[in-house]
Motif scaffolding. Structure first.
Motif, PDB file in Angstrom:
ATOM      1  N   CYS A  38       0.825  -1.212   0.000  1.00 59.02           N
ATOM      2  CA  CYS A  38       0.000   0.000   0.000  1.00 59.02           C
ATOM      3  C   CYS A  38       0.857   1.258   0.000  1.00 59.02           C
ATOM      4  O   CYS A  38       0.519   2.240  -0.666  1.00 59.02           O
ATOM      5  CB  CYS A  38      -0.947  -0.004   1.191  1.00 59.02           C
ATOM      6  N   ILE A  39       1.961   1.232   0.717  1.00 59.55           N
ATOM      7  CA  ILE A  39       2.859   2.396   0.697  1.00 59.55           C
ATOM      8  C   ILE A  39       3.438   2.577  -0.698  1.00 59.55           C
ATOM      9  O   ILE A  39       3.510   3.702  -1.215  1.00 59.55           O
ATOM     10  CB  ILE A  39       3.957   2.245   1.769  1.00 59.55           C
ATOM     11  N   ILE A  69      -7.769   4.980  -6.309  1.00 58.58           N
ATOM     12  CA  ILE A  69      -6.685   4.064  -5.972  1.00 58.58           C
ATOM     13  C   ILE A  69      -5.928   4.575  -4.747  1.00 58.58           C
ATOM     14  O   ILE A  69      -5.589   3.805  -3.842  1.00 58.58           O
ATOM     15  CB  ILE A  69      -5.744   3.871  -7.175  1.00 58.58           C
ATOM     16  N   LEU A  70      -5.657   5.871  -4.706  1.00 52.71           N
ATOM     17  CA  LEU A  70      -4.964   6.448  -3.555  1.00 52.71           C
ATOM     18  C   LEU A  70      -5.764   6.270  -2.267  1.00 52.71           C
ATOM     19  O   LEU A  70      -5.214   5.913  -1.226  1.00 52.71           O
ATOM     20  CB  LEU A  70      -4.690   7.929  -3.798  1.00 52.71           C
ATOM     21  N   ILE A  71      -7.061   6.504  -2.336  1.00 50.26           N
ATOM     22  CA  ILE A  71      -7.916   6.357  -1.148  1.00 50.26           C
ATOM     23  C   ILE A  71      -7.953   4.901  -0.695  1.00 50.26           C
ATOM     24  O   ILE A  71      -7.822   4.602   0.502  1.00 50.26           O
ATOM     25  CB  ILE A  71      -9.329   6.906  -1.429  1.00 50.26           C
ATOM     26  N   CYS A  72      -8.121   3.979  -1.646  1.00 50.11           N
ATOM     27  CA  CYS A  72      -8.164   2.552  -1.288  1.00 50.11           C
ATOM     28  C   CYS A  72      -6.840   2.099  -0.689  1.00 50.11           C
ATOM     29  O   CYS A  72      -6.818   1.345   0.284  1.00 50.11           O
ATOM     30  CB  CYS A  72      -8.503   1.706  -2.506  1.00 50.11           C
ATOM     31  N   VAL A  75      -6.646   3.387   2.866  1.00 47.23           N
ATOM     32  CA  VAL A  75      -7.556   2.673   3.776  1.00 47.23           C
ATOM     33  C   VAL A  75      -7.027   1.280   4.081  1.00 47.23           C
ATOM     34  O   VAL A  75      -6.982   0.847   5.242  1.00 47.23           O
ATOM     35  CB  VAL A  75      -8.977   2.606   3.174  1.00 47.23           C
ATOM     36  N   ILE A  76      -6.590   0.552   3.047  1.00 46.62           N
ATOM     37  CA  ILE A  76      -6.085  -0.805   3.259  1.00 46.62           C
ATOM     38  C   ILE A  76      -4.797  -0.776   4.077  1.00 46.62           C
ATOM     39  O   ILE A  76      -4.596  -1.604   4.972  1.00 46.62           O
ATOM     40  CB  ILE A  76      -5.877  -1.519   1.909  1.00 46.62           C
ATOM     41  N   ALA A  83      -4.470  -3.840  12.183  1.00 45.00           N
ATOM     42  CA  ALA A  83      -4.548  -5.280  12.428  1.00 45.00           C
ATOM     43  C   ALA A  83      -3.217  -5.824  12.912  1.00 45.00           C
ATOM     44  O   ALA A  83      -3.176  -6.700  13.785  1.00 45.00           O
ATOM     45  CB  ALA A  83      -4.975  -5.988  11.147  1.00 45.00           C
ATOM     46  N   GLN A  84      -2.110  -5.318  12.365  1.00 48.42           N
ATOM     47  CA  GLN A  84      -0.788  -5.761  12.805  1.00 48.42           C
ATOM     48  C   GLN A  84      -0.562  -5.432  14.283  1.00 48.42           C
ATOM     49  O   GLN A  84      -0.045  -6.249  15.031  1.00 48.42           O
ATOM     50  CB  GLN A  84       0.291  -5.115  11.939  1.00 48.42           C
TER      51      GLN A  84
END
Length: 88
Positions: A38-39, A69-72, A75-76, A83-84
């Motif tokens: 994601c980064i 795409i940037l927003i997704c 968010v992910i 979660a980590q």
């Protein structure tokens, strides 16, 4: 004949560490991979976005698609980071 041979356990069953440890290790690796991906997606999409703004003639992807795409990716990546930390 109404005898039931198999029934669910009446109390919760705890799995041993031999079962949980590989699952948690796999999830940890998966979440780190998701964060790094994601980064990278944020950097690539940002670079394409800036490049399209600078050059007037070439537009590879629509601006709205890049923004999605940037927003997704943000968010992910955020969800993977949360979660980590929860799994740790």
């Amino acid at each position: 004949m109404t005898d039931v041979l198999a029934q669910p356990p009446t109390s919760p069953v705890d799995w041993p560490d031999e079962v949980w440890q590989p699952i948690m290790t796999g999830l940890s690796w998966l979440l780190w991979f998701a964060i790094v991906t994601c980064i990278a997606a944020l950097f690539v999409c940002g670079a394409v976005f800036v490049n399209q703004r600078k050059s007037t003639g070439t537009q590879m992807v629509e601006d709205a698609t890049l923004a999605r795409i940037l927003i997704c990716a943000a968010v992910i990546g955020s969800a993977s980071g949360i979660a980590q930390s929860v799994l740790a």
